[in-house]
Design a protein around this motif. Structure first.
Motif, PDB file in Angstrom:
ATOM      1  N   ALA A  43       0.835  -1.206   0.000  1.00 57.09           N
ATOM      2  CA  ALA A  43       0.000   0.000   0.000  1.00 57.09           C
ATOM      3  C   ALA A  43       0.869   1.256   0.000  1.00 57.09           C
ATOM      4  CB  ALA A  43      -0.931  -0.008   1.210  1.00 57.09           C
ATOM      5  N   ILE A  44       1.975   1.218   0.727  1.00 53.11           N
ATOM      6  CA  ILE A  44       2.893   2.357   0.762  1.00 53.11           C
ATOM      7  C   ILE A  44       3.442   2.633  -0.636  1.00 53.11           C
ATOM      8  CG2 ILE A  44       5.166   3.103   1.591  1.00 53.11           C
ATOM      9  CD1 ILE A  44       4.453   1.699   4.262  1.00 53.11           C
ATOM     10  N   HIS A  45       3.816   1.559  -1.341  1.00 57.23           N
ATOM     11  CA  HIS A  45       4.307   1.732  -2.715  1.00 57.23           C
ATOM     12  C   HIS A  45       3.206   2.255  -3.633  1.00 57.23           C
ATOM     13  CE1 HIS A  45       5.856   1.077  -6.673  1.00 57.23           C
ATOM     14  NE2 HIS A  45       4.984   0.090  -6.910  1.00 57.23           N
ATOM     15  N   CYS A  46       2.022   1.647  -3.573  1.00 57.61           N
ATOM     16  CA  CYS A  46       0.920   2.047  -4.461  1.00 57.61           C
ATOM     17  C   CYS A  46       0.455   3.475  -4.179  1.00 57.61           C
ATOM     18  CB  CYS A  46      -0.246   1.081  -4.323  1.00 57.61           C
ATOM     19  SG  CYS A  46       0.103  -0.582  -4.971  1.00 57.61           S
ATOM     20  N   SER A  47       0.641   3.932  -2.962  1.00 58.30           N
ATOM     21  CA  SER A  47       0.243   5.300  -2.615  1.00 58.30           C
ATOM     22  C   SER A  47       1.208   6.342  -3.160  1.00 58.30           C
ATOM     23  CB  SER A  47       0.162   5.451  -1.087  1.00 58.30           C
ATOM     24  OG  SER A  47       1.466   5.515  -0.514  1.00 58.30           O
ATOM     25  N   GLY A  48       2.327   5.873  -3.744  1.00 53.85           N
ATOM     26  CA  GLY A  48       3.324   6.790  -4.287  1.00 53.85           C
ATOM     27  C   GLY A  48       4.360   7.238  -3.281  1.00 53.85           C
ATOM     28  N   SER A  49       4.329   6.677  -2.072  1.00 55.08           N
ATOM     29  CA  SER A  49       5.255   7.112  -1.030  1.00 55.08           C
ATOM     30  C   SER A  49       6.652   6.530  -1.195  1.00 55.08           C
ATOM     31  CB  SER A  49       4.710   6.735   0.347  1.00 55.08           C
ATOM     32  OG  SER A  49       5.576   7.184   1.374  1.00 55.08           O
ATOM     33  N   LEU A  50       6.744   5.357  -1.845  1.00 53.96           N
ATOM     34  CA  LEU A  50       8.035   4.681  -1.999  1.00 53.96           C
ATOM     35  C   LEU A  50       8.080   4.029  -3.374  1.00 53.96           C
ATOM     36  CD1 LEU A  50      10.462   4.297  -0.038  1.00 53.96           C
ATOM     37  CD2 LEU A  50       9.546   2.033   0.488  1.00 53.96           C
ATOM     38  N   ASP A  51       9.170   4.235  -4.116  1.00 50.50           N
ATOM     39  CA  ASP A  51       9.220   3.650  -5.465  1.00 50.50           C
ATOM     40  C   ASP A  51       9.437   2.140  -5.385  1.00 50.50           C
ATOM     41  OD1 ASP A  51      12.011   3.035  -5.320  1.00 50.50           O
ATOM     42  OD2 ASP A  51      12.558   4.973  -6.151  1.00 50.50           O
ATOM     43  N   PHE A  52       9.256   1.477  -6.516  1.00 52.90           N
ATOM     44  CA  PHE A  52       9.272   0.015  -6.526  1.00 52.90           C
ATOM     45  C   PHE A  52      10.634  -0.558  -6.147  1.00 52.90           C
ATOM     46  CE2 PHE A  52       9.743  -4.090  -8.746  1.00 52.90           C
ATOM     47  CZ  PHE A  52       8.735  -4.784  -8.114  1.00 52.90           C
ATOM     48  N   THR A  53      11.704   0.053  -6.657  1.00 59.23           N
ATOM     49  CA  THR A  53      13.051  -0.455  -6.373  1.00 59.23           C
ATOM     50  C   THR A  53      13.339  -0.424  -4.883  1.00 59.23           C
ATOM     51  OG1 THR A  53      13.878   0.262  -8.532  1.00 59.23           O
ATOM     52  CG2 THR A  53      15.514  -0.141  -6.815  1.00 59.23           C
ATOM     53  N   ASP A  54      13.056   0.689  -4.237  1.00 57.14           N
ATOM     54  CA  ASP A  54      13.295   0.795  -2.794  1.00 57.14           C
ATOM     55  C   ASP A  54      12.378  -0.147  -2.015  1.00 57.14           C
ATOM     56  OD1 ASP A  54      15.353   2.595  -2.959  1.00 57.14           O
ATOM     57  OD2 ASP A  54      14.117   4.370  -2.593  1.00 57.14           O
ATOM     58  N   THR A  55      11.167  -0.350  -2.511  1.00 62.08           N
ATOM     59  CA  THR A  55      10.227  -1.255  -1.842  1.00 62.08           C
ATOM     60  C   THR A  55      10.768  -2.681  -1.827  1.00 62.08           C
ATOM     61  OG1 THR A  55       8.336   0.110  -2.517  1.00 62.08           O
ATOM     62  CG2 THR A  55       7.870  -2.145  -1.848  1.00 62.08           C
ATOM     63  N   VAL A  56      11.271  -3.145  -2.965  1.00 63.24           N
ATOM     64  CA  VAL A  56      11.820  -4.507  -3.052  1.00 63.24           C
ATOM     65  C   VAL A  56      13.082  -4.634  -2.197  1.00 63.24           C
ATOM     66  CG1 VAL A  56      12.872  -6.198  -4.602  1.00 63.24           C
ATOM     67  CG2 VAL A  56      10.793  -4.993  -5.292  1.00 63.24           C
ATOM     68  N   LYS A  57      13.954  -3.629  -2.263  1.00 67.21           N
ATOM     69  CA  LYS A  57      15.166  -3.652  -1.433  1.00 67.21           C
ATOM     70  C   LYS A  57      14.801  -3.718   0.051  1.00 67.21           C
ATOM     71  CE  LYS A  57      18.289  -1.145  -4.560  1.00 67.21           C
ATOM     72  NZ  LYS A  57      19.029   0.129  -4.763  1.00 67.21           N
ATOM     73  N   MET A  58      13.763  -2.987   0.427  1.00 59.21           N
ATOM     74  CA  MET A  58      13.345  -2.967   1.824  1.00 59.21           C
ATOM     75  C   MET A  58      12.841  -4.338   2.261  1.00 59.21           C
ATOM     76  SD  MET A  58      10.614  -0.455   3.710  1.00 59.21           S
ATOM     77  CE  MET A  58       9.229  -1.037   2.736  1.00 59.21           C
ATOM     78  N   ILE A  59      12.033  -4.994   1.441  1.00 62.89           N
ATOM     79  CA  ILE A  59      11.523  -6.317   1.788  1.00 62.89           C
ATOM     80  C   ILE A  59      12.662  -7.314   1.933  1.00 62.89           C
ATOM     81  CG2 ILE A  59      10.115  -8.245   0.980  1.00 62.89           C
ATOM     82  CD1 ILE A  59       8.368  -6.101  -0.431  1.00 62.89           C
ATOM     83  N   GLN A  60      13.622  -7.256   1.025  1.00 62.13           N
ATOM     84  CA  GLN A  60      14.764  -8.162   1.109  1.00 62.13           C
ATOM     85  C   GLN A  60      15.563  -7.933   2.386  1.00 62.13           C
ATOM     86  OE1 GLN A  60      16.578  -7.247  -2.696  1.00 62.13           O
ATOM     87  NE2 GLN A  60      15.671  -9.044  -3.667  1.00 62.13           N
TER      88      GLN A  60
END
Length: 263
Positions: A43-60
């Protein structure tokens, strides 16, 4: 191998993000973004708060730090349902006073809760609520989450990873997993990502917040059907539209194409 956290969780968010990208021009702009646990990251990514690359890096990074946490070894989670969560909380407190390791992970509805703990404690809790009609089942491959067992992970995540990203203000408010209140700024969302580690997910309170703010329709996006199914058992009357698989996405795309051709 596919059940490994870094693979499963990044895959779920990747698929969910792709599905949302496919439908976002075909649906009304949401008034709020939210999701439980991993769904909140999406939801944070879809809301535009965090781009996809940073989102994936964060999950990893999250998966790596959680896997290295020794206190996770031997602990897991159970899904309890058909039992009032206040009653379940009372039994959790009673058993903890006797030395059991138990903590709420997520409040799903008024009669559904995910609970962290060691196997023996979770089984004892299950036997306590069984005579009351409650049922508890183990969640396979489910490590503990959103509880004090992750305090050291929270500290590592805050100190080692969070300085590498900078969430921006979302397009529309994000409803907090921790407080069930709206978040408007990137700074608030950064705090949410850190604090959610040791606080139970207030999903039911979040749903009540939506209802109190006149939200009548929920759009559920992503693989799996846990959220969509759990909404069938909540006492809040939402209209729910789910986009979980390719077939459902194809329907909305077909409707869109037909409208364009007809126009």
């Amino acid at each position: 191998m596919t059940n490994r956290g870094d693979i499963a969780r990044t895959s779920i968010v990747t698929i969910s993000s792709a599905l949302y990208k496919l439908i976002r021009n075909e649906i009304s702009q949401p008034d709020f973004y939210l999701g439980p646990s991993l769904g909140q990251v999406n939801a944070i990514h879809c809301s535009g708060s965090l781009d996809f690359t940073d989102t994936v890096k964060m999950i990893q990074a999250m998966c790596l730090m959680e896997a290295e946490e020794k206190r996770n070894k031997g602990n897991g989670v159970y899904f309890f349902y058909n039992i009032d969560t206040e009653v379940l909380d009372d039994h959790i407190t009673e058993l903890r006073n006797k030395g059991c390791t138990l903590e709420p992970c997520m409040y799903g509805t008024s009669n559904q809760m995910i609970v962290n703990g060691d196997t023996k404690s979770l089984e004892e809790l299950s036997s306590k609520i069984s005579p009351l009609g409650g049922l508890g089942i183990t969640i396979p491959y489910g490590p503990p989450g959103h509880c004090s067992l992750l305090q050291s992970v929270k500290e590592r995540f805050e100190n080692e990873f969070m300085p590498m990203i900078k969430p921006v203000n979302p397009i529309k408010p994000l409803v907090s997993n921790v407080t069930a209140t709206p978040l408007y700024t990137g700074k608030e969302i950064a705090n949410e990502l850190v604090n959610q580690y040791t606080k139970p997910v207030q999903w039911y309170q979040s749903l009540k917040f939506l209802a109190e703010n006149n939200v009548q329709k929920l759009i559920v996006v992503g693989p799996g059907n846990f959220v969509a199914k759990s909404l069938q058992f909540t006492d809040i009357d939402f209209e729910v539209e789910s986009y979980l698989v390719a077939e459902e996405i194809n329907k909305i795309c077909t409707r869109s194409s037909s409208s364009s051709i007809g126009g």
